[in-house]
Design a protein around this motif. Structure first.
Motif, mmCIF file in Angstrom:
data_model
loop_
_atom_site.group_PDB
_atom_site.id
_atom_site.type_symbol
_atom_site.label_atom_id
_atom_site.label_comp_id
_atom_site.label_asym_id
_atom_site.label_seq_id
_atom_site.Cartn_x
_atom_site.Cartn_y
_atom_site.Cartn_z
ATOM 1 N N PRO A 46 0.791 -1.237 0.000
ATOM 2 C CA PRO A 46 0.000 0.000 0.000
ATOM 3 C C PRO A 46 0.821 1.283 0.000
ATOM 4 C CG PRO A 46 -0.827 -1.521 1.643
ATOM 5 C CD PRO A 46 0.435 -2.104 1.112
ATOM 6 N N SER A 47 2.000 1.250 0.592
ATOM 7 C CA SER A 47 2.797 2.477 0.727
ATOM 8 C C SER A 47 3.751 2.718 -0.435
ATOM 9 C CB SER A 47 3.598 2.422 2.024
ATOM 10 O OG SER A 47 4.482 1.329 1.988
ATOM 11 N N MET A 48 3.705 1.880 -1.466
ATOM 12 C CA MET A 48 4.620 2.046 -2.604
ATOM 13 C C MET A 48 3.855 2.101 -3.912
ATOM 14 S SD MET A 48 8.027 -0.089 -1.904
ATOM 15 C CE MET A 48 8.720 0.658 -3.339
ATOM 16 N N ASP A 49 4.472 2.750 -4.890
ATOM 17 C CA ASP A 49 3.893 2.849 -6.225
ATOM 18 C C ASP A 49 4.418 1.681 -7.065
ATOM 19 O OD1 ASP A 49 2.768 3.619 -8.581
ATOM 20 O OD2 ASP A 49 4.181 5.235 -8.975
ATOM 21 N N LEU A 50 3.657 0.592 -7.110
ATOM 22 C CA LEU A 50 4.065 -0.606 -7.853
ATOM 23 C C LEU A 50 3.295 -0.746 -9.158
ATOM 24 C CD1 LEU A 50 4.123 -3.179 -4.945
ATOM 25 C CD2 LEU A 50 6.053 -1.998 -5.932
ATOM 26 N N GLY A 51 2.459 0.233 -9.484
ATOM 27 C CA GLY A 51 1.564 0.128 -10.628
ATOM 28 C C GLY A 51 2.254 0.160 -11.969
ATOM 29 N N ASP A 52 1.484 -0.161 -13.003
ATOM 30 C CA ASP A 52 1.969 -0.205 -14.377
ATOM 31 C C ASP A 52 1.484 1.022 -15.139
ATOM 32 O OD1 ASP A 52 3.120 -2.779 -14.022
ATOM 33 O OD2 ASP A 52 1.133 -3.665 -14.201
ATOM 34 N N TYR A 53 2.018 1.183 -16.340
ATOM 35 C CA TYR A 53 1.599 2.268 -17.225
ATOM 36 C C TYR A 53 0.334 1.850 -17.962
ATOM 37 C CZ TYR A 53 6.113 4.510 -16.519
ATOM 38 O OH TYR A 53 7.190 5.136 -15.961
ATOM 39 N N VAL A 54 -0.579 2.799 -18.157
ATOM 40 C CA VAL A 54 -1.829 2.523 -18.853
ATOM 41 C C VAL A 54 -2.032 3.575 -19.936
ATOM 42 C CG1 VAL A 54 -4.326 2.285 -18.645
ATOM 43 C CG2 VAL A 54 -2.859 1.507 -16.795
ATOM 44 N N VAL A 55 -2.293 3.113 -21.164
ATOM 45 C CA VAL A 55 -2.602 3.989 -22.291
ATOM 46 C C VAL A 55 -4.066 3.749 -22.651
ATOM 47 C CG1 VAL A 55 -2.077 4.578 -24.687
ATOM 48 C CG2 VAL A 55 -0.234 3.868 -23.144
ATOM 49 N N VAL A 56 -4.878 4.807 -22.598
ATOM 50 C CA VAL A 56 -6.301 4.719 -22.910
ATOM 51 C C VAL A 56 -6.538 5.427 -24.238
ATOM 52 C CG1 VAL A 56 -8.638 5.242 -22.134
ATOM 53 C CG2 VAL A 56 -6.867 4.753 -20.461
ATOM 54 N N ILE A 57 -7.180 4.725 -25.177
ATOM 55 C CA ILE A 57 -7.499 5.332 -26.470
ATOM 56 C C ILE A 57 -9.016 5.406 -26.639
ATOM 57 C CG2 ILE A 57 -5.349 4.693 -27.614
ATOM 58 C CD1 ILE A 57 -6.833 2.324 -28.878
ATOM 59 N N ASN A 58 -9.468 6.208 -27.588
ATOM 60 C CA ASN A 58 -10.891 6.418 -27.884
ATOM 61 C C ASN A 58 -11.662 6.941 -26.677
ATOM 62 O OD1 ASN A 58 -10.759 5.619 -30.604
ATOM 63 N ND2 ASN A 58 -10.861 3.470 -30.010
ATOM 64 N N ALA A 59 -11.107 7.938 -25.999
ATOM 65 C CA ALA A 59 -11.758 8.496 -24.810
ATOM 66 C C ALA A 59 -13.076 9.186 -25.148
ATOM 67 C CB ALA A 59 -10.818 9.477 -24.117
ATOM 68 N N GLU A 60 -13.219 9.668 -26.375
ATOM 69 C CA GLU A 60 -14.465 10.373 -26.720
ATOM 70 C C GLU A 60 -15.635 9.422 -26.937
ATOM 71 O OE1 GLU A 60 -12.978 9.591 -30.940
ATOM 72 O OE2 GLU A 60 -12.044 10.947 -29.516
ATOM 73 N N LYS A 61 -15.364 8.125 -27.026
ATOM 74 C CA LYS A 61 -16.430 7.148 -27.269
ATOM 75 C C LYS A 61 -16.861 6.430 -25.995
ATOM 76 C CE LYS A 61 -14.839 6.520 -31.961
ATOM 77 N NZ LYS A 61 -14.117 5.666 -32.878
ATOM 78 N N ILE A 62 -16.584 7.035 -24.850
ATOM 79 C CA ILE A 62 -16.949 6.460 -23.553
ATOM 80 C C ILE A 62 -18.461 6.629 -23.339
ATOM 81 C CG2 ILE A 62 -16.656 8.479 -22.069
ATOM 82 C CD1 ILE A 62 -14.911 5.435 -21.086
ATOM 83 N N ARG A 63 -19.072 5.724 -22.555
ATOM 84 C CA ARG A 63 -20.499 5.814 -22.269
ATOM 85 C C ARG A 63 -20.720 6.087 -20.793
ATOM 86 N NH1 ARG A 63 -24.262 1.446 -23.162
ATOM 87 N NH2 ARG A 63 -22.810 0.256 -21.911
ATOM 88 N N VAL A 64 -21.854 6.695 -20.492
ATOM 89 C CA VAL A 64 -22.295 6.857 -19.107
ATOM 90 C C VAL A 64 -23.740 6.387 -19.031
ATOM 91 C CG1 VAL A 64 -20.738 8.712 -18.419
ATOM 92 C CG2 VAL A 64 -22.872 9.280 -19.514
#
Length: 141
Positions: A46-64
């Motif tokens: 919990p106290s460390m940044d062990l996460g990975d890189y994330v690239v998100v594409i087509n952000a304008e086509k998201i739904r709500v």
């Protein structure tokens, strides 16, 4: 047994590609936040940044879902007297869809120095083009 605590040398970062086309905003944001925090790894600390890189594409086509397009309001202050501004989700999706996705994810990670380090590993793009081909992206459905 001793509790395992990750060290800086143990960090192994990957690059993931996520296509946001047709995905629901909140469900996508939780999946991305989990990857950014490193909770999908057995070495999670919990106290460390062990996460990975994330690239998100087509952000304008998201739904709500529901009435969020008309009803959800993002507020911010300009730090001038009477400077409270507000913008609807519908307007923000047309202008800056990357910001909508980023704000949803940012609300799900820690609000401190650790969270600011995690959000730097998030890359969001409006269309399907991105400059990260050299990173050998692993596609997530």
């Amino acid at each position: 047994m001793k509790t395992y605590s990750a060290k800086a040398d143990d960090i192994d970062r990957k690059w993931y590609l996520i296509d946001a086309e047709g995905k629901i905003l909140g469900r996508l944001a939780t999946q991305i936040a989990k990857i950014l925090r490193g909770k999908n790894k057995p070495t999670y600390t919990p106290s460390m940044d062990l996460g990975d890189y994330v690239v998100v594409i087509n952000a304008e086509k998201i739904r709500v879902t529901g009435n969020k397009l008309k009803g959800k309001i993002y507020r911010y202050h300009t730090f001038y007297p009477g400077g409270l501004k507000s913008v609807r989700l519908e307007t923000l999706l047309k202008r800056k869809p990357e910001l909508v996705v980023k704000k949803a994810i940012q609300g799900m990670i820690p609000h401190n120095k650790l969270g600011r380090a995690m959000i730097k590993k998030l890359k969001i793009y409006k269309g399907s083009e991105h400059p990260h081909q050299a990173q050998k992206l692993e596609k997530i459905n």
